[in-house]
Design a protein around this motif. Structure first.
Motif, mmCIF file in Angstrom:
data_model
loop_
_atom_site.group_PDB
_atom_site.id
_atom_site.type_symbol
_atom_site.label_atom_id
_atom_site.label_comp_id
_atom_site.label_asym_id
_atom_site.label_seq_id
_atom_site.Cartn_x
_atom_site.Cartn_y
_atom_site.Cartn_z
ATOM 1 N N UNK A 184 59.760 166.210 -78.725
ATOM 2 C CA UNK A 184 59.798 167.559 -79.281
ATOM 3 C C UNK A 184 60.211 168.592 -78.236
ATOM 4 N N UNK A 185 60.658 168.089 -77.067
ATOM 5 C CA UNK A 185 61.080 169.007 -76.011
ATOM 6 C C UNK A 185 62.502 168.662 -75.565
ATOM 7 N N UNK A 186 63.121 169.623 -74.929
ATOM 8 C CA UNK A 186 64.481 169.430 -74.418
ATOM 9 C C UNK A 186 64.368 168.950 -72.975
ATOM 10 N N UNK A 187 64.423 167.613 -72.783
ATOM 11 C CA UNK A 187 64.243 167.066 -71.435
ATOM 12 C C UNK A 187 65.533 166.410 -70.985
ATOM 13 N N UNK B 152 68.077 171.563 -64.766
ATOM 14 C CA UNK B 152 66.781 172.041 -64.241
ATOM 15 C C UNK B 152 66.136 173.077 -65.151
ATOM 16 N N UNK B 153 66.891 173.669 -66.068
ATOM 17 C CA UNK B 153 66.304 174.700 -66.940
ATOM 18 C C UNK B 153 65.780 174.102 -68.239
ATOM 19 N N UNK B 154 65.934 172.782 -68.399
ATOM 20 C CA UNK B 154 65.460 172.165 -69.632
ATOM 21 C C UNK B 154 63.955 171.987 -69.577
ATOM 22 N N UNK B 155 63.352 171.478 -70.659
ATOM 23 C CA UNK B 155 61.905 171.249 -70.693
ATOM 24 C C UNK B 155 61.237 172.074 -71.762
ATOM 25 N N UNK B 156 61.974 172.982 -72.399
ATOM 26 C CA UNK B 156 61.373 173.832 -73.417
ATOM 27 C C UNK B 156 61.101 173.107 -74.711
ATOM 28 N N UNK B 157 60.237 173.678 -75.544
ATOM 29 C CA UNK B 157 59.887 173.097 -76.827
ATOM 30 C C UNK B 157 61.010 173.345 -77.826
ATOM 31 N N UNK B 158 61.470 172.283 -78.512
ATOM 32 C CA UNK B 158 62.570 172.460 -79.455
ATOM 33 C C UNK B 158 62.186 172.064 -80.873
ATOM 34 N N UNK B 159 60.920 171.739 -81.082
ATOM 35 C CA UNK B 159 60.475 171.383 -82.423
ATOM 36 C C UNK B 159 61.146 170.124 -82.919
ATOM 37 N N UNK B 160 61.661 170.142 -84.147
ATOM 38 C CA UNK B 160 62.232 168.944 -84.768
ATOM 39 C C UNK B 160 63.740 168.838 -84.567
ATOM 40 N N UNK B 161 64.266 169.615 -83.636
ATOM 41 C CA UNK B 161 65.718 169.634 -83.413
ATOM 42 C C UNK B 161 66.299 168.249 -83.175
ATOM 43 N N UNK C 127 69.402 161.997 -71.231
ATOM 44 C CA UNK C 127 68.751 162.903 -72.174
ATOM 45 C C UNK C 127 67.442 162.278 -72.636
ATOM 46 N N UNK C 128 66.384 162.518 -71.899
ATOM 47 C CA UNK C 128 65.109 161.865 -72.184
ATOM 48 C C UNK C 128 64.477 162.370 -73.470
ATOM 49 N N UNK C 129 64.718 163.610 -73.772
ATOM 50 C CA UNK C 129 64.141 164.169 -74.996
ATOM 51 C C UNK C 129 64.667 163.453 -76.222
ATOM 52 N N UNK C 130 66.007 163.324 -76.312
ATOM 53 C CA UNK C 130 66.614 162.666 -77.467
ATOM 54 C C UNK C 130 66.211 161.191 -77.524
ATOM 55 N N UNK C 131 66.195 160.517 -76.347
ATOM 56 C CA UNK C 131 65.806 159.107 -76.281
ATOM 57 C C UNK C 131 64.381 158.934 -76.797
#
Lengths: 304, 354
Positions: free
Chosen positions: A46-49, A54-63, A270-274
């Motif tokens: 649920x986060x942009x990792x 370096x600016x990633x890590x924010x909450x993106x919900x169900x994106x 892209x750890x968030x998507x994975x």
């Protein structure tokens, strides 16, 4: 009757807490080793990792899940995962059963044969993948030439680079590597069947095939059910051979969900998507396991 | 139903000492034969050879006049009841009992008819839909018998079928097997190590030891006139007492240790001074009579209907069976007498004399 005097609050608290205090070390270790990584992993979904951002890590919900719903490569991977898992497990089971039946009949050198059967299992999967990739390579491996000679291939080409056949490469390697698991577990089950049942059936007039059908198979059924369940989950998650042999190619034709996770995480970083894909795979496998367990329970109930 | 002829049959497993040596046995149509002996005597191997589960090393076995040496078990038309019952655990009682008929593609109506007849005979009507694991030991035993009965085979083979049952049930099933045999009149071969089972069930007993038939005869033959020391000691409970001695031709008596003498009323053709073993059953030993031998009392075992006295006579263990309750109170010693007409005499080779 006078009511029993209430014991002091601290004493009651101590009594309640006692079992928890005793189990605390184990519980803390389990939580630290199992639950924390799981929760962190799920939170990535649920986060942009992105490792390189370096600016990633924010909450993106169900994106991520919305993106996944429209991801064509993911849909291809789902279909591939289905065929990869079903074919690998079924062929492993079939050859494993045949091998177990052969090893169950006494012959000279059976001890050595039983040890040798276990050998593929001991080969690291990375090596297995490399080995089979070379075997399928027409410049150094014999397999394409043999397949061509048998008339199965129009020309001695590398099936790993043929979009229509590439998935058979990792399947072949996985079958070779996984047969021992079925052979050994089924052999153990075979050896637990009392021999006088076969003798009684022989006297009753059953031929070998009828004996197999009415004694061997019913005895093996529970073992087959549980090993197939285990192997299915295992093989569905098993990426080593695909990564080593094809890397998911050509054109994503051998990409399974598990290898797609690997590609997204370690190639695209892209750890968030994975993580989002992992979560979907986790739920799919949980649903499958639940289905099998329900089926098993029904079988057991019927057996009563 | 058929005769079974066993001619010069031997069994040896490559290179090892033979398990069975030169077995000759003719079984009449409808006869109930019991093979009895201690474990390892070859009785089960012989049964399995008749069934076709073991190869025959030498000799021939014929069932109903046809040599079956090279026939598969299913072609021999015999039924076998195993010690473990060997019921198919995934089939119901009805399926277990009709498996052989269904394999032979018997018409459904015939199968149902035979199943009904057999289950009524064995009192299994109420259990036909159950799986074996939902049955008690005695019921499983009955199913195993039922599986044999529905086939109406030429011969029934029983491999220690009652060994897994408790004592009371065993007694009950013993009587039922006897009744069943009386009703069916089928040739039966029954293997057991229990001499009581052998005595109560058999038309003829075949006593085996060390892969060799020791004696064949009716139960009372074996009890009254055992052919050798092995049969004498194996048949009867408590077992026969044995005392070593020497033949005194002049006095026509057996000279035991300590110069005691047992007069023998029979004429015996043995050189003076040859070794002889005297056997006498505990139930034939007299206690407290005139002119007896003194024996020390070591143990008193009440069995309810009698008392077993464990004695020591001339340094030999010796048992006496009595119903006289006076002997319940421990005594230091008793005098024992052995009636001359109850004595069994065996020569130096252990064979019966006269």
């Amino acid at each position: 009757m006078t009511p029993a005097p209430r014991r002091p609050f601290l004493q009651r608290l101590g009594d309640r807490a006692e079992p928890w205090l005793y189990s605390a070390p184990a519980l803390i270790v389990i939580a630290a080793v199992m639950l924390v990584p799981l929760v962190v992993g799920i939170s990535y979904a649920f986060r942009d990792v992105q490792i390189l951002n370096p600016f990633s890590g924010g909450f993106v919900g169900l994106d991520h899940f919305r993106a996944l719903a429209g991801d064509k490569a993911f849909r291809v991977a789902l279909v591939n995962t289905f065929w990869w898992t079903v074919l690998t497990v079924l062929i492993q089971l079939l050859f494993g059963l045949v091998l177990a039946l052969l090893l169950d009949t006494p012959f000279r050198g059976r001890g050595i044969a039983q040890a040798l059967v276990f050998l593929p299992w001991a080969v690291p999967t990375f090596l297995t993948g490399l080995n089979w990739a070379w075997l399928f390579n027409p410049t150094i491996g014999p397999l394409p030439h043999w397949l061509h000679a048998l008339g199965l291939l129009a020309e001695p080409s590398n099936i790993l680079s043929d979009p229509n056949l590439a998935l058979w490469g990792p399947i072949t390697a996985a079958v070779w590597w996984g047969i021992p698991f079925f052979a050994i577990t089924l052999l153990a089950a075979l050896q637990s069947i009392p021999s006088d049942l076969y003798e009684a059936a022989a006297i009753d007039g059953a031929n070998p095939f009828q004996r197999f059908w009415s004694i061997t198979l019913p005895f093996l059924a529970p073992v087959i059910a549980i090993t197939v369940l285990l192997r299915t989950v295992w093989v569905a998650n098993f990426t080593d051979l695909i990564i080593v042999m094809t890397g998911g190619g050509p054109a994503d034709r051998t990409q399974t969900v598990a290898s797609y996770i690997f590609t997204q995480a370690f190639k695209r970083l892209d750890f968030g998507y994975a993580s989002a894909i992992s979560l979907v795979l986790l739920f799919l496998l949980l649903a499958y396991a639940l289905l099998i367990l329900l089926l098993r329970q029904r079988l057991i109930d019927r057996d009563k | 139903m058929a005769t079974i002829d066993i001619r010069a049959v031997s069994k040896a497993y490559g290179g090892h000492a033979p398990v069975l040596t030169d077995i000759d046995l003719s079984i009449r149509d409808g006869e109930f034969i019991v093979l009895v002996g201690p474990s390892g005597c070859g009785k089960s191997t012989l049964l399995r050879m008749i069934a076709g589960l073991e190869a025959i090393s030498a000799g021939t076995i014929a069932i109903g006049g046809r040599v079956v040496n090279d026939l598969a078990p299913k072609a021999r038309d015999i039924a076998m009841v195993f010690q473990s019952y060997a019921l198919y655990p995934h089939m119901t009682v009805a399926e277990n009992m009709t498996y052989s008929l269904r394999l032979k593609k018997t018409p459904k109506a015939t199968v149902a008819e035979k199943l009904e007849a057999a289950s009524r005979k064995l009192g299994l009507d109420a259990f036909l839909a159950r799986k074996p694991k939902a049955l008690s030991g005695g019921q499983r035993q009955r199913v195993a018998m039922g599986r044999a009965i529905v086939r109406a085979p030429k011969a029934f083979l029983f491999d220690e079928p009652l060994s897994n049952l408790d004592a009371r049930l065993r007694e009950q099933m013993r009587a039922e097997i006897r009744k069943l045999h009386a009703g069916l009149g089928a040739t039966s071969i029954y293997v057991t190590h229990d001499q009581v089972e052998a005595m109560t069930l058999a038309d003829r007993i075949v006593a085996m030891h060390g892969g060799i038939i020791q004696q064949v005869g009716s139960p009372l033959d074996l009890y009254d006139r055992p052919a050798n020391l092995f049969v004498a000691g194996f048949i009867g409970s408590p077992g026969m007492n044995f005392l070593p001695g020497r033949w005194d031709a002049g006095a026509r008596a057996v000279r035991l240790k300590a110069d005691s003498v047992l007069p023998v009323e029979r004429a015996i053709d043995l050189p003076d001074g040859s070794a002889i073993t005297v056997g006498v059953r505990p139930e034939h030993v007299g206690l407290g009579g005139e002119g007896g031998l003194a024996a020390a009392v070591e143990l008193v075992e009440p069995t309810g209907h009698g008392i077993i006295l464990h004695l020591r006579l001339q340094d030999q263990p010796f048992k006496a069976l009595t119903t006289d309750r006076r002997y319940l109170t421990p005594q230091e010693s008793v005098t024992v007498t052995m009636p001359a007409d109850r004595l069994h005499l065996f020569d130096g080779n252990g064979d019966r004399i006269a």
